[in-house]
Design a protein around this motif. Structure first.
Motif, mmCIF file in Angstrom:
data_model
loop_
_atom_site.group_PDB
_atom_site.id
_atom_site.type_symbol
_atom_site.label_atom_id
_atom_site.label_comp_id
_atom_site.label_asym_id
_atom_site.label_seq_id
_atom_site.Cartn_x
_atom_site.Cartn_y
_atom_site.Cartn_z
ATOM 1 N N VAL A 47 0.803 -1.114 -0.072
ATOM 2 C CA VAL A 47 -0.117 0.000 -0.012
ATOM 3 C C VAL A 47 1.054 1.104 -0.019
ATOM 4 C CG1 VAL A 47 -1.695 1.356 1.273
ATOM 5 C CG2 VAL A 47 -1.595 -1.140 1.323
ATOM 6 N N ARG A 48 1.839 1.120 0.797
ATOM 7 C CA ARG A 48 2.605 2.463 1.117
ATOM 8 C C ARG A 48 3.513 2.738 -0.393
ATOM 9 N NH1 ARG A 48 7.591 4.676 0.457
ATOM 10 N NH2 ARG A 48 8.797 5.018 2.353
ATOM 11 N N GLU A 49 3.746 1.632 -1.044
ATOM 12 C CA GLU A 49 4.626 1.922 -2.402
ATOM 13 C C GLU A 49 3.811 2.258 -3.421
ATOM 14 O OE1 GLU A 49 7.376 -1.305 -3.191
ATOM 15 O OE2 GLU A 49 8.808 -0.532 -1.712
ATOM 16 N N ARG A 50 2.399 1.640 -3.312
ATOM 17 C CA ARG A 50 1.240 2.409 -4.248
ATOM 18 C C ARG A 50 1.221 3.907 -4.170
ATOM 19 N NH1 ARG A 50 -3.530 -1.504 -2.919
ATOM 20 N NH2 ARG A 50 -2.769 -3.184 -3.639
ATOM 21 N N LEU A 51 1.249 4.390 -2.725
ATOM 22 C CA LEU A 51 0.775 5.754 -2.702
ATOM 23 C C LEU A 51 2.099 6.509 -2.902
ATOM 24 C CD1 LEU A 51 -1.076 5.486 0.682
ATOM 25 C CD2 LEU A 51 -1.995 6.240 -1.537
ATOM 26 N N HIS A 52 3.506 6.046 -2.339
ATOM 27 C CA HIS A 52 4.529 6.893 -2.379
ATOM 28 C C HIS A 52 5.719 6.461 -3.106
ATOM 29 C CE1 HIS A 52 2.027 9.431 0.546
ATOM 30 N NE2 HIS A 52 1.830 8.197 1.339
ATOM 31 N N GLY A 53 5.486 5.210 -3.689
ATOM 32 C CA GLY A 53 6.663 4.671 -4.480
ATOM 33 C C GLY A 53 7.821 4.542 -3.368
ATOM 34 N N SER A 54 8.981 5.228 -3.631
ATOM 35 C CA SER A 54 10.135 4.969 -2.942
ATOM 36 C C SER A 54 10.477 6.036 -2.051
ATOM 37 C CB SER A 54 11.230 4.489 -3.657
ATOM 38 O OG SER A 54 12.370 4.902 -3.293
ATOM 39 N N LEU A 55 9.580 7.118 -1.826
ATOM 40 C CA LEU A 55 9.892 8.368 -1.113
ATOM 41 C C LEU A 55 9.681 7.917 0.165
ATOM 42 C CD1 LEU A 55 8.019 11.064 -3.389
ATOM 43 C CD2 LEU A 55 10.651 10.363 -3.324
ATOM 44 N N THR A 56 10.534 8.593 0.948
ATOM 45 C CA THR A 56 10.342 8.762 2.539
ATOM 46 C C THR A 56 10.534 10.460 2.460
ATOM 47 O OG1 THR A 56 11.061 6.651 3.209
ATOM 48 C CG2 THR A 56 11.459 8.473 4.769
ATOM 49 N N TYR A 57 9.547 10.940 3.460
ATOM 50 C CA TYR A 57 9.580 12.398 3.388
ATOM 51 C C TYR A 57 10.102 12.372 5.009
ATOM 52 C CZ TYR A 57 6.065 12.103 -0.041
ATOM 53 O OH TYR A 57 5.386 11.977 -1.234
ATOM 54 N N PHE A 58 10.524 14.013 5.149
ATOM 55 C CA PHE A 58 11.015 14.419 6.678
ATOM 56 C C PHE A 58 11.049 15.750 6.300
ATOM 57 C CE2 PHE A 58 15.212 16.211 5.703
ATOM 58 C CZ PHE A 58 15.212 15.882 4.229
ATOM 59 N N ASN A 59 11.098 16.595 7.374
ATOM 60 C CA ASN A 59 10.933 17.898 7.422
ATOM 61 C C ASN A 59 12.295 18.524 8.318
ATOM 62 O OD1 ASN A 59 9.719 17.572 9.876
ATOM 63 N ND2 ASN A 59 8.302 19.134 9.324
ATOM 64 N N VAL A 60 12.382 19.806 8.430
ATOM 65 C CA VAL A 60 13.455 20.345 9.111
ATOM 66 C C VAL A 60 12.515 21.273 10.114
ATOM 67 C CG1 VAL A 60 15.182 22.183 9.252
ATOM 68 C CG2 VAL A 60 15.249 20.508 7.476
ATOM 69 N N ASN A 61 12.417 20.954 11.367
ATOM 70 C CA ASN A 61 11.386 21.481 12.248
ATOM 71 C C ASN A 61 12.059 21.502 13.536
ATOM 72 O OD1 ASN A 61 11.610 18.928 13.052
ATOM 73 N ND2 ASN A 61 8.984 18.570 13.303
ATOM 74 N N ARG A 62 11.408 22.522 14.346
ATOM 75 C CA ARG A 62 11.784 22.834 15.504
ATOM 76 C C ARG A 62 10.622 22.603 16.579
ATOM 77 N NH1 ARG A 62 14.525 25.027 19.838
ATOM 78 N NH2 ARG A 62 16.585 25.502 19.433
ATOM 79 N N HIS A 63 10.698 21.948 17.542
ATOM 80 C CA HIS A 63 9.448 21.780 18.655
ATOM 81 C C HIS A 63 9.672 22.899 19.763
ATOM 82 C CE1 HIS A 63 8.023 17.251 18.332
ATOM 83 N NE2 HIS A 63 8.384 17.924 17.157
ATOM 84 N N ILE A 64 8.534 23.507 19.917
ATOM 85 C CA ILE A 64 8.649 24.459 21.041
ATOM 86 C C ILE A 64 7.543 24.257 22.084
ATOM 87 C CG2 ILE A 64 8.597 26.916 21.785
ATOM 88 C CD1 ILE A 64 9.140 27.494 18.774
ATOM 89 N N ASN A 65 7.782 23.914 23.342
ATOM 90 C CA ASN A 65 6.933 23.711 24.376
ATOM 91 C C ASN A 65 6.810 24.891 25.520
ATOM 92 O OD1 ASN A 65 8.507 20.623 24.053
ATOM 93 N ND2 ASN A 65 6.488 20.698 23.363
ATOM 94 N N PRO A 66 6.001 25.906 25.234
ATOM 95 C CA PRO A 66 6.041 27.161 25.841
ATOM 96 C C PRO A 66 5.967 26.896 27.402
ATOM 97 C CG PRO A 66 4.529 27.368 23.960
ATOM 98 C CD PRO A 66 4.776 25.837 24.162
ATOM 99 N N THR A 67 5.080 25.826 27.759
ATOM 100 C CA THR A 67 4.935 25.573 29.490
ATOM 101 C C THR A 67 4.777 24.271 29.629
ATOM 102 O OG1 THR A 67 3.609 26.189 31.362
ATOM 103 C CG2 THR A 67 2.471 26.041 29.087
#
Ligand code: V47
Length: 372
Positions: A47-67
């Motif tokens: 199913v995964r390859e049907r949807l996305h082929g061989s791609l694996t996604y990632f992002n450049v993010n930063r978590h912020i937990n204000p409190t």
């Protein structure tokens, strides 16, 4: 290709998967009950390859937990602290904005902002925080506040969740993360998070957010006191809402981390269960585009293997993570972009940097362009 199926209960499920048919609640239970992980993984990968082929996604993010101040005192959580706890913290707005700017050299495309249910911070304070972030970092996507935080702000301000969502959106919130869903079953919720909004309320808040044009993620917390039926029920409920709104972008199964929680007697999840949850989610959630193997929670090693068992995403660089680390996560706090690329390539997948809504991101050194 001839697939070797050890568990005969999976044969009719394989036929449905091959034919692209929707799986039932009972299929979900059978998938959770089986030990035939290779057969489940084979199907999920299909199913995964049907949807996305061989791609694996990632992002450049930063978590912020204000409190980390939180009135809910959920048994599942090690992050939330009482307002009078000397170890509790609450950032000033200036601190939030300053923290957001740290690590800027990596050209962050997303701030992931969640925190405790603070009894004194007002809706206006959160709106000011969002406006300040947008002013300072206009190109960064603000993925902020769980449905639980939205519900609490509505309760405190004595207005509807719809109004809270509108105010937050107008102040700069671009989408919502998937946390706080835990498991929808009331019996389990009463034990692990009894002071939080109900499962129904979580779903209703997500419905409202989607109606307002906001996209969100969704999650399920597993590996505590839930059973296979509770998990299958949770996924079916998410799938039903997605049929209605189409607003969920990514599903993230979250493994319960027991350390420093009131449920610390519960053993940690195993790699087997973690992989199984990725694969079953991919098979059951046929209408949610992405399944994320959150590396902080499952370790980079298991998250990498998950890319062959149904997952198509690893989350991001994160930089500083608190919720899982307070509950005993042994993973590093953040990963560099290059480390994510390496993990993906070594799994034989093709890395694709994305923004929060999966537009491809193209980079030259520390600058980036989101290709819409
Ligand atoms: O809401 C809290 C869970 C969530 C524990 O949307 C715990 O992209 C395990 O939602 N053990 C926060 N889980 C994390 C989350 C998330 C993470 C990464 C990406 C996204 C996204 C969302 O973690 C909480 C709660 O459901 N949590 N305590 C614990 N002891």
């Amino acid at each position: 290709m001839e697939v070797v199926i050890e568990d005969s209960r999976l044969k009719p499920i394989l036929e449905k998967v091959e034919a692209g048919q929707r799986l039932s609640y009972d299929d979900g239970v059978a998938l959770y009950q089986t030990s035939d992980i290779l057969a489940v993984g084979y199907m999920a990968n299909l199913v995964r390859e049907r949807l996305h082929g061989s791609l694996t996604y990632f992002n450049v993010n930063r978590h912020i937990n204000p409190t980390d101040v939180c009135v809910a005192s959920c048994r599942l959580c090690a992050f939330g602290k009482r307002v009078k706890d000397p170890k509790a913290y609450t950032m000033s707005l200036e601190e939030v904005w300053h923290r957001a700017g740290e690590g800027w050299s990596e050209a962050v495309t997303e701030f992931h902002i969640v925190g405790g249910l603070h009894p004194e911070l007002t809706l206006e304070w959160y709106c000011e925080m969002l406006r300040g972030l947008k002013n300072r970092f206009p190109q960064v996507h603000l993925k902020a506040f769980t449905m639980v935080e939205v519900g609490y702000l509505a309760q405190r301000a004595k207005i509807s969740s719809r109004e809270v969502l509108e105010r937050l959106r107008d102040a700069g919130m671009d989408s919502l993360p998937g946390g706080g869903a835990e498991i929808f079953c009331d019996r389990v919720r009463r034990i692990i998070c009894d002071h939080k909004i109900t499962g129904e309320q979580w779903l209703e808040t997500a419905r409202t957010a989607h109606q307002l044009g906001l996209r969100s993620n969704c999650t399920m917390l597993y590996g505590h006191i839930e059973n296979e039926e509770d998990r299958a029920d949770h996924l079916v409920k998410l799938r039903e809402l997605q049929d209605e709104t189409g607003g969920f972008v990514t599903f993230i199964p979250l493994a319960f981390h027991p350390d420093n929680t009131a449920l610390r007697h519960i053993p940690k999840t195993t790699g087997f269960l973690d992989i199984k949850n990725i694969a079953v989610a991919r098979l059951m959630l046929d209408n949610i585009p992405h399944i994320k193997a959150y590396w902080v929670m499952m370790t980079p090693r298991i998250a990498q293997i998950a890319q062959r068992f149904g997952a198509d995403d690893l989350d991001g660089t994160i930089v500083e993570e608190r919720i899982y680390h307070d509950a005993g996560a042994t993973t590093t706090q953040g990963l560099r972009r290059g480390e994510l690329l390496q993990l993906i390539r070594k799994a034989g997948r093709t890395p694709m940097e994305r923004d929060t809504l999966y537009h491809p991101v193209e980079r030259t050194e520390a600058t980036f362009t989101v290709l819409v």
